[in-house]
Design a protein around this motif. Structure first.
Motif, PDB file in Angstrom:
ATOM      1  N   TYR A  37       0.847  -1.197   0.000  1.00  0.00           N
ATOM      2  CA  TYR A  37       0.000   0.000   0.000  1.00  0.00           C
ATOM      3  C   TYR A  37       0.888   1.254   0.000  1.00  0.00           C
ATOM      4  O   TYR A  37       1.801   1.350  -0.800  1.00  0.00           O
ATOM      5  CB  TYR A  37      -1.007  -0.047   1.159  1.00  0.00           C
ATOM      6  CG  TYR A  37      -1.946  -1.238   1.011  1.00  0.00           C
ATOM      7  CD1 TYR A  37      -3.064  -1.179   0.184  1.00  0.00           C
ATOM      8  CD2 TYR A  37      -1.664  -2.459   1.650  1.00  0.00           C
ATOM      9  CE1 TYR A  37      -3.897  -2.277  -0.007  1.00  0.00           C
ATOM     10  CE2 TYR A  37      -2.498  -3.567   1.472  1.00  0.00           C
ATOM     11  CZ  TYR A  37      -3.610  -3.465   0.641  1.00  0.00           C
ATOM     12  OH  TYR A  37      -4.418  -4.542   0.445  1.00  0.00           O
ATOM     13  N   ASN A  38       0.630   2.175   0.935  1.00  0.00           N
ATOM     14  CA  ASN A  38       1.287   3.480   0.829  1.00  0.00           C
ATOM     15  C   ASN A  38       2.402   3.706   1.844  1.00  0.00           C
ATOM     16  O   ASN A  38       2.962   4.796   1.913  1.00  0.00           O
ATOM     17  CB  ASN A  38       0.241   4.598   1.002  1.00  0.00           C
ATOM     18  CG  ASN A  38      -0.918   4.418   0.043  1.00  0.00           C
ATOM     19  OD1 ASN A  38      -0.787   3.767  -1.002  1.00  0.00           O
ATOM     20  ND2 ASN A  38      -2.067   4.971   0.387  1.00  0.00           N
ATOM     21  N   GLU A  39       2.731   2.692   2.616  1.00  0.00           N
ATOM     22  CA  GLU A  39       3.597   2.927   3.770  1.00  0.00           C
ATOM     23  C   GLU A  39       5.008   3.377   3.395  1.00  0.00           C
ATOM     24  O   GLU A  39       5.612   4.182   4.106  1.00  0.00           O
ATOM     25  CB  GLU A  39       3.667   1.660   4.632  1.00  0.00           C
ATOM     26  CG  GLU A  39       4.391   1.905   5.952  1.00  0.00           C
ATOM     27  CD  GLU A  39       4.311   0.719   6.900  1.00  0.00           C
ATOM     28  OE1 GLU A  39       3.501  -0.191   6.653  1.00  0.00           O
ATOM     29  OE2 GLU A  39       5.067   0.721   7.884  1.00  0.00           O
ATOM     30  N   VAL A  40       5.524   2.884   2.274  1.00  0.00           N
ATOM     31  CA  VAL A  40       6.872   3.305   1.868  1.00  0.00           C
ATOM     32  C   VAL A  40       6.923   4.822   1.674  1.00  0.00           C
ATOM     33  O   VAL A  40       7.931   5.458   1.951  1.00  0.00           O
ATOM     34  CB  VAL A  40       7.290   2.576   0.571  1.00  0.00           C
ATOM     35  CG1 VAL A  40       8.579   3.155   0.000  1.00  0.00           C
ATOM     36  CG2 VAL A  40       7.448   1.079   0.828  1.00  0.00           C
ATOM     37  N   TRP A  41       5.818   5.405   1.249  1.00  0.00           N
ATOM     38  CA  TRP A  41       5.777   6.839   0.963  1.00  0.00           C
ATOM     39  C   TRP A  41       5.108   7.636   2.083  1.00  0.00           C
ATOM     40  O   TRP A  41       4.906   8.833   1.953  1.00  0.00           O
ATOM     41  CB  TRP A  41       5.069   7.076  -0.386  1.00  0.00           C
ATOM     42  CG  TRP A  41       5.858   6.394  -1.462  1.00  0.00           C
ATOM     43  CD1 TRP A  41       6.908   6.934  -2.146  1.00  0.00           C
ATOM     44  CD2 TRP A  41       5.740   5.038  -1.911  1.00  0.00           C
ATOM     45  NE1 TRP A  41       7.441   5.980  -2.996  1.00  0.00           N
ATOM     46  CE2 TRP A  41       6.747   4.822  -2.879  1.00  0.00           C
ATOM     47  CE3 TRP A  41       4.885   3.981  -1.588  1.00  0.00           C
ATOM     48  CZ2 TRP A  41       6.910   3.583  -3.520  1.00  0.00           C
ATOM     49  CZ3 TRP A  41       5.052   2.757  -2.229  1.00  0.00           C
ATOM     50  CH2 TRP A  41       6.053   2.576  -3.190  1.00  0.00           C
ATOM     51  N   LEU A  42       4.723   6.930   3.139  1.00  0.00           N
ATOM     52  CA  LEU A  42       4.076   7.600   4.269  1.00  0.00           C
ATOM     53  C   LEU A  42       4.482   6.874   5.540  1.00  0.00           C
ATOM     54  O   LEU A  42       3.871   5.891   5.941  1.00  0.00           O
ATOM     55  CB  LEU A  42       2.540   7.574   4.104  1.00  0.00           C
ATOM     56  CG  LEU A  42       1.745   8.217   5.247  1.00  0.00           C
ATOM     57  CD1 LEU A  42       2.000   9.715   5.319  1.00  0.00           C
ATOM     58  CD2 LEU A  42       0.254   7.963   5.076  1.00  0.00           C
ATOM     59  N   ASN A  43       5.544   7.347   6.161  1.00  0.00           N
ATOM     60  CA  ASN A  43       6.008   6.746   7.414  1.00  0.00           C
ATOM     61  C   ASN A  43       6.800   7.811   8.166  1.00  0.00           C
ATOM     62  O   ASN A  43       6.924   8.942   7.697  1.00  0.00           O
ATOM     63  CB  ASN A  43       6.862   5.504   7.125  1.00  0.00           C
ATOM     64  CG  ASN A  43       8.044   5.834   6.238  1.00  0.00           C
ATOM     65  OD1 ASN A  43       8.914   6.614   6.617  1.00  0.00           O
ATOM     66  ND2 ASN A  43       8.083   5.274   5.040  1.00  0.00           N
TER      67      ASN A  43
END
Lengths: 542, 285
Positions: A413-419
């Motif tokens: 999902y988006n975790e690489v770009w939102l952490n």
């Protein structure tokens, strides 16, 4: 002959680099990413296409050439710097052939000399400094399908304003038309990141299909009848093709291990460290620090230390690439026969990779591809190579599914770009977008310096949106550079925004930024207006 | 990697833009972003003016008296009466929100809960639709397949990789991937692991009743942007505005988290120590 095949194989190569161009420096380390990719991947791929076409070997490949890459490939400054780069490499390679006469490195030294000469020949004599002409030529022949990507590889699911999503797609589609003489039929959504509903903006720009990670379709609703082996239509009518895991695994898995074969070239043993310092210094950056220079004389050899590696043997490595291509083809044939029987329909197996994996990381990757294309053409009838457009023409009847939000990043999902390493960016990015939209709505007919300033604001906003910055912060390498880039674009935007709103635009300040960030010379800031986005969506829904 | 190179002499300051980003933008506002089927990220800004108005209306000690919360509304259907509160600190300015079920629409509101239970909303976010993270229950008549076939189809489509433990690929080639990722890769190197590491998804039909639960720890704080901060002896990278946050796995047992900040000139320091105890009881069924 017609229709004998049992299924299709679509190879998709995603070619992308962030826009890196620093006129304020004579010599800039991160620009090497582009030069290396040119020498190791982009030009070698064109070389393959040239040879295959010359021998009448039919092939099909789908390639994204992202707008930042297209802008770099046609930029005069980078063109000159690339010439400097390959000429230096060639000079070194020529010296090395002399130095290594009668040594066990002679063959590999000769190989580099030959390759850099070919780079020069392709770049200058074939394409006259514009390699997009090369790609366009194969697209016009119907062998290659070039697709686009968001304007700056923006990560769309983390945008809140639909104006930003529309702008990423519209700027990309316009840029594509400028370079290839027609609109893009397909798109690579940056990071395969899909947010349900956003495909309406693809449709609004005449784009018929995009790509998804496996679970984008597997977790779609209703259940996909053919799994990932047929495209689906989103409710808007845009088609989505999904990634085949088996072939992805085949190339990169531990047990098959194509790129890890002991005969292939060792990445980490590089001449930049091996050569005597004064001898190699002219080929290093101006700071004189030893770094990889892309010429390597050793093979992987096995699980041994870097000092125990054996000399690279180009002939042996090439044979191995042929053998791996044969293995890959065999597995696709069996896979497609099996799927055909199971599904009762000709499956399409979509294999998606970063283009730069072939050549830059897996040095023999381009050889592998060339052998694969040839073998698929001459040695079998089960599998037909195809582009998504061709597939949709032959098989327009596909299931309608709402795919799931997904990306091809870690955890899906988006975790690489939102952490925790990059979440601080978004409040600034979203504020810039919001202000950009407000200004576009407020100034529907700007001209003169105001128009210039607004267009530059649009460039700064899209440059800040590159998913690359958040990505590099997550992986931790080039973090300083990516952080700096995000902050710079945001601050340049803020500076211009304040001058525009205060009605005091400084020409010198503006001209300086225009000189630095010259991507999308034709951009029209009104692409960010709410009206443009709403009209496009409404037209696409009809 | 850092940038190298010497300046063009014709040019002025190359790094004139390299100053930190604004602390705040002067608007009371909030935004919500989707991370995965179970997590969202919220950030907010509440201006001094908004705070002053709240204090004027509800008493000057309102921020001390009331509990600070993010109220998470499930807005999948028109009835928005379904919500739960997550305790926060308003000065944290952002938070990761865990939701029990994916596949639903959520919207959040930062606010205060008074001792008498009344809720004072301060600022609301946009709505976010989270993915389900699992195979759909919905079948399509025209394209239906028999369900045993569907399970097989999932297998060959790659669902077999789910739960297999992440990154066979990444593991064996880890060293190389590191380099690759640093320069080029989008996430192709993670492709195989990408759907393998989120756990309880997959086809659930044959499972009996079940429950999984776990928790993690989020630590956050703020100091001067140029301070040196360590948590449990490890140096922490501060955000440009001086805030920091870290997420820890939280196994059973005791965890000590001494947080130290040292001023840039090394003349001043502050220390906060947090102790966390976790015990998990499982009925073993």
């Amino acid at each position: 002959m017609e229709n004998k095949e049992k299924g299709y194989f679509a190879l998709v190569l995603h070619a992308h680099l962030p826009f890196i161009r620093h006129p304020e420096y004579d010599d800039f380390l991160e620009e090497d990413w582009y030069f290396e990719a040119m020498c190791e991947t982009y030009l070698p791929l064109l070389d393959i296409y040239e040879r295959l076409t010359g021998e009448n070997t039919d092939f099909r490949v789908t390639m994204s050439l992202t707008p930042p890459l297209c802008n770099m490939m046609t930029d005069d400054l980078l063109r000159e710097r690339f010439r400097r780069y390959y000429n230096q490499r060639l000079e070194l390679a020529e010296k090395e052939v002399v130095r290594n006469r009668n040594t066990q490195f002679y063959e590999v030294a000769k190989m580099y000399e030959r390759k850099f000469r070919r780079i020069r020949e392709l770049y200058e004599d074939y394409y006259h400094g514009n390699i997009l002409d090369g790609f366009k030529k194969f697209q016009d022949m119907g062998k290659l399908e070039i697709i686009t990507c968001g304007a700056t590889h923006g990560f769309l699911p983390l945008e809140i304003r639909k104006e930003a999503v529309y702008a990423q797609i519209k700027i990309a589609a316009d840029d594509y038309k400028l370079r290839f003489g027609r609109g893009p039929r397909g798109i690579w959504l940056a990071e395969c990141a899909y947010n349900p509903g956003d495909e309406i903006y693809l449709k609004a720009n005449g784009i018929r299909y995009f790509f998804l990670e496996t679970h984008g379709i597997i977790y779609g609703s209703p259940r996909p009848r053919y799994g990932v082996y047929a495209p689906v239509y989103c409710p808007s009518g845009v088609a989505a093709f999904s990634r085949d895991m088996e072939s992805a695994h085949q190339v990169w898995s531990a047990e098959m291990g194509y790129p890890g074969d002991r005969r292939y070239r060792e990445f980490y043993r590089d001449l930049g460290y091996d050569l005597e310092y004064d001898y190699v210094k002219p080929y290093l950056h101006q700071d004189g620090v030893r770094r990889n220079i892309g010429m390597k004389y050793y093979k992987i050899t096995g699980k041994v230390g870097l000092n125990e590696k054996a000399p690279y043997n180009p002939g042996e490595a090439r044979e191995m690439a042929a053998s791996h291509a044969g293995n890959f083809m065999f597995n696709r044939e069996r896979q497609i026969e099996h799927l055909n029987g199971f599904l009762g329909r000709k499956p399409i197996v979509v294999s998606m990779y970063d283009a730069e994996l072939y050549g830059h990381w897996w040095y023999e990757g381009p050889d592998f591809l060339e052998f694969l294309f040839k073998k698929l053409h001459y040695d079998q009838k089960t599998v037909k190579m195809i582009t998504p457009s061709e597939y949709l023409e032959r098989h327009p009847d596909n299931q309608m599914i709402q795919p799931s939000m997904s990306s091809w990043g870690d955890k899906g999902y988006n975790e690489v770009w939102l952490n925790a390493s990059n979440d601080w960016m978004y409040r600034h990015l979203h504020k810039a977008v919001e202000r950009m939209v407000d200004m576009s709505n407020r100034f529907p007919n700007a001209d003169g310096i105001l128009k210039r300033a607004l267009n530059q604001c649009a460039r700064e906003v899209v440059l800040g949106m590159s998913s690359d910055w958040a990505f590099l912060m997550t992986v931790g390498t080039a973090k300083t550079y990516s952080t700096k880039r995000f902050i710079e674009h945001t601050n340049r935007f803020i500076g211009l925004y304040e001058q525009i709103m205060g009605n005091r635009i400084e020409e010198r300040y503006l001209a300086d930024i225009e000189w630095r960030d010259n991507i999308f010379s034709h951009v029209d800031y009104r692409v960010f207006s709410t009206g443009a986005q709403e009209r496009a969506a409404a037209a696409a829904r009809q | 990697m850092t940038s190298s190179g010497q300046l063009n002499n014709k040019n002025q300051q190359p790094d004139s833009d390299y100053k930190s980003l604004p602390e705040s933008y002067g608007n009371t506002e909030a935004a919500l972003l989707p991370r995965d089927p179970n997590w969202m990220f919220i950030y907010w800004e509440i201006t001094d003016n908004s705070k002053a108005n709240l204090a004027k209306e509800h008493g000057h000690d309102i921020f001390e008296k009331a509990r600070h919360v993010v109220r998470v509304y499930d807005v999948t259907s028109a009835d928005s009466s379904k919500y739960f509160d997550i305790p926060i600190m308003i000065d944290a300015r952002n938070w990761y929100i865990n939701v029990p079920v994916g596949g639903r629409a959520y919207c959040c509101e930062v606010g205060l809960v008074l001792p008498d239970g009344r809720f004072i909303g301060i600022v609301k976010t946009n709505t976010v639709n989270l993915p389900t993270g699992r195979v759909s229950e919905v079948t399509d008549e025209k394209w239906m397949s028999v369900s045993s076939d569907f399970d097989k189809l999932l297998q060959i489509s790659g669902v077999e990789y789910i739960g297999k433990g992440s990154g066979e690929v990444a593991k064996s080639l880890a060293q190389r991937w590191e380099m690759l990722r640093s320069v080029f890769s989008r996430a192709a190197s993670w492709g195989v692991s990408s759907i393998s590491s989120h756990a309880p998804a997959g086809p659930a039909p044959e499972k009996k009743f079940w429950l999984v639960a776990d928790c993690e720890l989020i630590l956050y704080g703020a100091t001067e942007p140029d301070a040196l901060v360590t948590v449990a002896g490890r140096k922490v990278a501060l955000n440009p505005d001086g805030t920091f946050s870290m997420r820890f796995a939280l196994p059973d047992g005791n965890m000590d988290l001494p947080i130290k900040a040292l001023s840039k000139d090394e003349t001043d320091s502050r220390q906060i120590e947090i102790k966390v105890i976790r015990t998990t009881k499982n009925d073993g069924k």
